[in-house]
Motif scaffolding. Structure first.
Motif, PDB file in Angstrom:
ATOM      1  N   ASP A 168     -10.519  -2.259 -14.382  1.00  0.00           N
ATOM      2  CA  ASP A 168     -11.087  -2.096 -13.038  1.00  0.00           C
ATOM      3  C   ASP A 168     -10.059  -1.719 -11.988  1.00  0.00           C
ATOM      4  O   ASP A 168     -10.435  -1.451 -10.835  1.00  0.00           O
ATOM      5  CB  ASP A 168     -11.790  -3.388 -12.616  1.00  0.00           C
ATOM      6  N   LEU A 169      -8.784  -1.743 -12.317  1.00  0.00           N
ATOM      7  CA  LEU A 169      -7.777  -1.361 -11.328  1.00  0.00           C
ATOM      8  C   LEU A 169      -7.957   0.103 -10.941  1.00  0.00           C
ATOM      9  O   LEU A 169      -8.334   0.927 -11.775  1.00  0.00           O
ATOM     10  CB  LEU A 169      -6.370  -1.573 -11.890  1.00  0.00           C
ATOM     11  N   PRO A 170      -7.710   0.431  -9.673  1.00  0.00           N
ATOM     12  CA  PRO A 170      -7.872   1.834  -9.252  1.00  0.00           C
ATOM     13  C   PRO A 170      -6.931   2.754 -10.018  1.00  0.00           C
ATOM     14  O   PRO A 170      -5.762   2.423 -10.243  1.00  0.00           O
ATOM     15  CB  PRO A 170      -7.529   1.793  -7.755  1.00  0.00           C
ATOM     16  N   ARG A 171      -7.444   3.908 -10.415  1.00  0.00           N
ATOM     17  CA  ARG A 171      -6.638   4.855 -11.178  1.00  0.00           C
ATOM     18  C   ARG A 171      -5.969   5.842 -10.237  1.00  0.00           C
ATOM     19  O   ARG A 171      -6.538   6.212  -9.205  1.00  0.00           O
ATOM     20  CB  ARG A 171      -7.525   5.615 -12.171  1.00  0.00           C
ATOM     21  N   PRO A 172      -4.765   6.266 -10.570  1.00  0.00           N
ATOM     22  CA  PRO A 172      -4.111   7.300  -9.751  1.00  0.00           C
ATOM     23  C   PRO A 172      -4.970   8.551  -9.684  1.00  0.00           C
ATOM     24  O   PRO A 172      -5.697   8.890 -10.622  1.00  0.00           O
ATOM     25  CB  PRO A 172      -2.798   7.552 -10.493  1.00  0.00           C
ATOM     26  N   GLY A 173      -4.869   9.279  -8.567  1.00  0.00           N
ATOM     27  CA  GLY A 173      -5.823  10.347  -8.299  1.00  0.00           C
ATOM     28  C   GLY A 173      -5.401  11.750  -8.670  1.00  0.00           C
ATOM     29  O   GLY A 173      -6.207  12.670  -8.555  1.00  0.00           O
ATOM     30  N   VAL A 174      -4.176  11.993  -9.114  1.00  0.00           N
ATOM     31  CA  VAL A 174      -3.702  13.360  -9.362  1.00  0.00           C
ATOM     32  C   VAL A 174      -3.200  13.470 -10.790  1.00  0.00           C
ATOM     33  O   VAL A 174      -2.356  12.688 -11.227  1.00  0.00           O
ATOM     34  CB  VAL A 174      -2.569  13.747  -8.379  1.00  0.00           C
ATOM     35  N   GLU A 213      -0.359   6.560 -14.840  1.00  0.00           N
ATOM     36  CA  GLU A 213      -0.928   6.436 -16.170  1.00  0.00           C
ATOM     37  C   GLU A 213      -0.368   7.552 -17.043  1.00  0.00           C
ATOM     38  O   GLU A 213      -0.361   8.722 -16.634  1.00  0.00           O
ATOM     39  CB  GLU A 213      -2.454   6.541 -16.124  1.00  0.00           C
ATOM     40  N   ILE A 214       0.094   7.228 -18.219  1.00  0.00           N
ATOM     41  CA  ILE A 214       0.697   8.202 -19.128  1.00  0.00           C
ATOM     42  C   ILE A 214      -0.258   8.447 -20.286  1.00  0.00           C
ATOM     43  O   ILE A 214      -0.628   7.516 -21.020  1.00  0.00           O
ATOM     44  CB  ILE A 214       2.060   7.697 -19.650  1.00  0.00           C
ATOM     45  N   ASP A 215      -0.690   9.701 -20.404  1.00  0.00           N
ATOM     46  CA  ASP A 215      -1.535  10.097 -21.534  1.00  0.00           C
ATOM     47  C   ASP A 215      -0.689  10.555 -22.717  1.00  0.00           C
ATOM     48  O   ASP A 215      -1.047  10.305 -23.871  1.00  0.00           O
ATOM     49  CB  ASP A 215      -2.484  11.225 -21.114  1.00  0.00           C
ATOM     50  N   LYS A 220       0.829  -1.205   0.000  1.00  0.00           N
ATOM     51  CA  LYS A 220       0.000   0.000   0.000  1.00  0.00           C
ATOM     52  C   LYS A 220       0.865   1.257   0.000  1.00  0.00           C
ATOM     53  O   LYS A 220       0.512   2.264  -0.624  1.00  0.00           O
ATOM     54  CB  LYS A 220      -0.924  -0.002   1.220  1.00  0.00           C
ATOM     55  N   ARG A 221       1.977   1.210   0.715  1.00  0.00           N
ATOM     56  CA  ARG A 221       2.852   2.390   0.769  1.00  0.00           C
ATOM     57  C   ARG A 221       3.412   2.695  -0.613  1.00  0.00           C
ATOM     58  O   ARG A 221       3.625   3.862  -0.961  1.00  0.00           O
ATOM     59  CB  ARG A 221       3.979   2.146   1.769  1.00  0.00           C
ATOM     60  N   HIS A 222       3.647   1.662  -1.398  1.00  0.00           N
ATOM     61  CA  HIS A 222       4.161   1.869  -2.746  1.00  0.00           C
ATOM     62  C   HIS A 222       3.035   1.968  -3.772  1.00  0.00           C
ATOM     63  O   HIS A 222       3.308   1.992  -4.980  1.00  0.00           O
ATOM     64  CB  HIS A 222       5.117   0.731  -3.131  1.00  0.00           C
ATOM     65  N   HIS A 223       1.788   2.021  -3.274  1.00  0.00           N
ATOM     66  CA  HIS A 223       0.615   2.216  -4.135  1.00  0.00           C
ATOM     67  C   HIS A 223       0.542   1.153  -5.230  1.00  0.00           C
ATOM     68  O   HIS A 223       0.318   1.455  -6.408  1.00  0.00           O
ATOM     69  CB  HIS A 223       0.637   3.617  -4.756  1.00  0.00           C
ATOM     70  N   ILE A 224       0.745  -0.103  -4.831  1.00  0.00           N
ATOM     71  CA  ILE A 224       0.638  -1.221  -5.771  1.00  0.00           C
ATOM     72  C   ILE A 224      -0.757  -1.827  -5.625  1.00  0.00           C
ATOM     73  O   ILE A 224      -1.095  -2.371  -4.563  1.00  0.00           O
ATOM     74  CB  ILE A 224       1.720  -2.286  -5.491  1.00  0.00           C
ATOM     75  N   PRO A 225      -1.604  -1.750  -6.641  1.00  0.00           N
ATOM     76  CA  PRO A 225      -2.953  -2.324  -6.533  1.00  0.00           C
ATOM     77  C   PRO A 225      -2.894  -3.837  -6.317  1.00  0.00           C
ATOM     78  O   PRO A 225      -1.978  -4.518  -6.793  1.00  0.00           O
ATOM     79  CB  PRO A 225      -3.593  -1.976  -7.878  1.00  0.00           C
ATOM     80  N   ALA A 226      -3.875  -4.354  -5.588  1.00  0.00           N
ATOM     81  CA  ALA A 226      -3.930  -5.785  -5.279  1.00  0.00           C
ATOM     82  C   ALA A 226      -5.216  -6.375  -5.849  1.00  0.00           C
ATOM     83  O   ALA A 226      -6.309  -5.831  -5.651  1.00  0.00           O
ATOM     84  CB  ALA A 226      -3.872  -6.014  -3.772  1.00  0.00           C
TER      85      ALA A 226
END
Length: 504
Positions: free
Chosen positions: A441-447, A469-471, A276-282
């Motif tokens: 369905d994986l959570p998307r980064p928020g910023v 995510e890279i646009d 979670k600290r490294h923001h790795i989705p599970a």
């Protein structure tokens, strides 16, 4: 006297072998192919699952040393003789098909535990009989069936009270076990890790504590009154029955196991906090037992875990790290399978393991499309989800075994479960669609961010690929222009190079 024996000469024999290499060369030139494989099969590294499966089936019966009259040459692993069992159930609600499906599942459980099912019967009642489970008249019929088939054991399709167990054993003359004890026995056979074995032992002791029994002298008091045999000081008193001594020992063992599992839970929580600290989705793969969860994990990640067509073949959770098509990192975990009427003792003992499902960002709910009652499987698993607090976790239903399922059943399930996909972990059918659905369905980064990253900070660009995510990405003379979304920590580091940034 003439000697006709051949005179041995080492020099002559060596000279005769000089043309052998040339002969081999000529044979190779003529297209001769050796009967030996170029690659030694032992040099091929098998997966962990393949080695475990080979170990399970390694025990075989030596027919020439048998003492029974029947010829058993190969039996289930961990068994030297298959138990001969009779199944009995109570149809107290639902349809007749539901009752028959429940007994069919009980038969599969019995076979997995290492037994041979001889007969299966059920009794239509409003509720199980409090004394004998199936009623006095049916007990006599059951006794006749046991005697006629030569059964060793009776397995009841429900959890029996201690009095019901004792009454059935007294009247049938054979061992009686219930569904809970049967499932616990399978778990005890299949647990591999130290944590899994401790969890199973805790569940068995919790079940056994309320069902301690004894006969005759086994129930007498220990060292009560003026003890004979010279016990002397410290040996007198009101005494303690054998059953009380056993219960006290069980309570002591349960307390010890709880302490050990608490320490193991701390290790699991640390690993989960690190992810979670490294923001790795599970992503957690959950579902009914034998629905194909391990096969799906192997197909999606190449984990190489054990796969077997048996109930509760794998108990120990396996976690593998994988990446999305655009490079984001996430984890995928295989969890213990569920079943109808999963024993409460198992849910409590495996709570730390099942919390992997409750703490996941996405649950991949696997259901067997070829099962006679797939809707019942979905309902049974969701009951356990509610019990462990995982009902609110986003869910993707994966209908497995599409290659052997009725297309009408698959279509019915797809209509009933809007967020679902049909796959075959065996053939690979639908796997690409399943992977795409998981990644969506994986959570998307928020910023959101837009930054000009210098070339000497290539580590930041790499982290954006892994956790963001890279646009848009463009290489310029000043550095790399990156626009996309990232978590708050990474976005904070990118703020120093930001061109524009705003919170999503």
């Amino acid at each position: 006297m003439t000697n006709n024996a051949h005179e041995f000469s080492l020099a002559d024999d060596l000279e005769a072998t000089e043309d052998w290499d040339a002969l081999d060369t000529e044979l190779d030139a003529d297209g001769f192919e050796s009967g030996y494989a170029d690659e030694d099969p032992e040099d091929i590294d098998p997966t962990v699952g393949a080695m475990e499966l080979a170990e399970r089936h390694a025990l075989k019966r030596v027919a020439s040393l048998r003492t029974e009259l029947e010829d058993i040459t190969e039996v289930e692993y961990r068994q030297l003789r298959l138990e001969r069992v009779v199944l009995v159930g109570v149809w107290a609600g639902g349809t007749q098909t539901d009752a028959e499906n429940s007994l069919a599942e009980l038969a599969l459980l019995a076979e997995t535990a290492g037994s041979e099912v001889l007969e299966a019967i059920y009794q239509r009642r409003q509720a199980p009989d409090p004394a004998t489970y199936i009623g006095r008249g049916k007990v006599e019929a059951l006794k006749e069936i046991v005697a006629a088939t030569g059964a060793d054991t009776v397995i009841a399709d429900g959890e029996l009270a201690p009095s019901q167990l004792r009454n059935l054993e007294d009247r049938t003359g054979v061992k009686v076990v219930d569904r809970t004890a049967l499932i616990l026995d399978i778990f005890a056979q299949h647990a591999k890790s130290r944590e899994g074995q401790a969890q199973v032992e805790l569940a068995q002791l919790s079940y056994m504590k309320q069902r301690l029994r004894g006969w005759g002298g086994n129930l007498s008091r220990q060292a009560g009154g003026r003890v004979a045999g010279g016990a002397g000081i410290g040996g007198r008193g009101p005494g303690e029955t054998k059953i009380e001594t056993d219960r006290r020992r069980i309570n002591t063992k349960i307390a010890k196991l709880n302490r050990e599992l608490k320490a193991m839970k701390g290790t699991r929580d640390t690993k989960r906090a690190d992810r979670k600290r490294h923001h790795i989705p599970a992503v957690a793969i959950a579902g009914y037992t034998n629905a194909g969860k391990s096969s799906l994990l192997n197909r999606l990640t190449g984990a190489g875990v054990l796969v077997e067509d048996a109930l509760f073949a794998t108990l120990d959770p396996t976690t593998r790290r994988t990446t999305t098509e655009d490079g984001r990192v996430y984890t995928m975990s295989d969890t213990v399978g569920f079943v109808r009427h999963l024993p409460h003792q198992l849910v409590e003992a495996f709570r730390s393991t099942l919390e992997e499902v409750a703490d996941a960002d996405l649950v991949v709910h696997v259901v067997d499309g070829s099962h006679p009652d797939p809707e019942g499987q979905l309902a049974a698993v969701r009951e356990v989800f509610a019990e462990i607090g995982a009902s609110e976790v986003p869910e993707l239903v994966v209908i497995n075994k599409a290659d052997i399922s009725d297309p009408l059943v698959i279509a019915r399930l797809l209509r009933a479960e809007p967020h679902s996909v049909a796959v075959s972990a065996k053939t690979g059918e639908g796997i690409d669609a399943a992977i795409k659905a998981v990644e969506t369905d994986l959570p998307r980064p928020g910023v959101e961010f837009s930054a000009l990253v210098p070339y000497e900070r290539g580590d930041l660009v790499n982290r954006i690929h892994q956790h963001g995510e890279i646009d848009h990405l463009e290489h310029t003379a000043e550095g790399t222009v990156v626009t996309g979304r990232a978590n708050a920590d990474l976005a904070g580091e990118l703020a120093a190079y930001a061109r524009t940034a705003r919170s999503a």
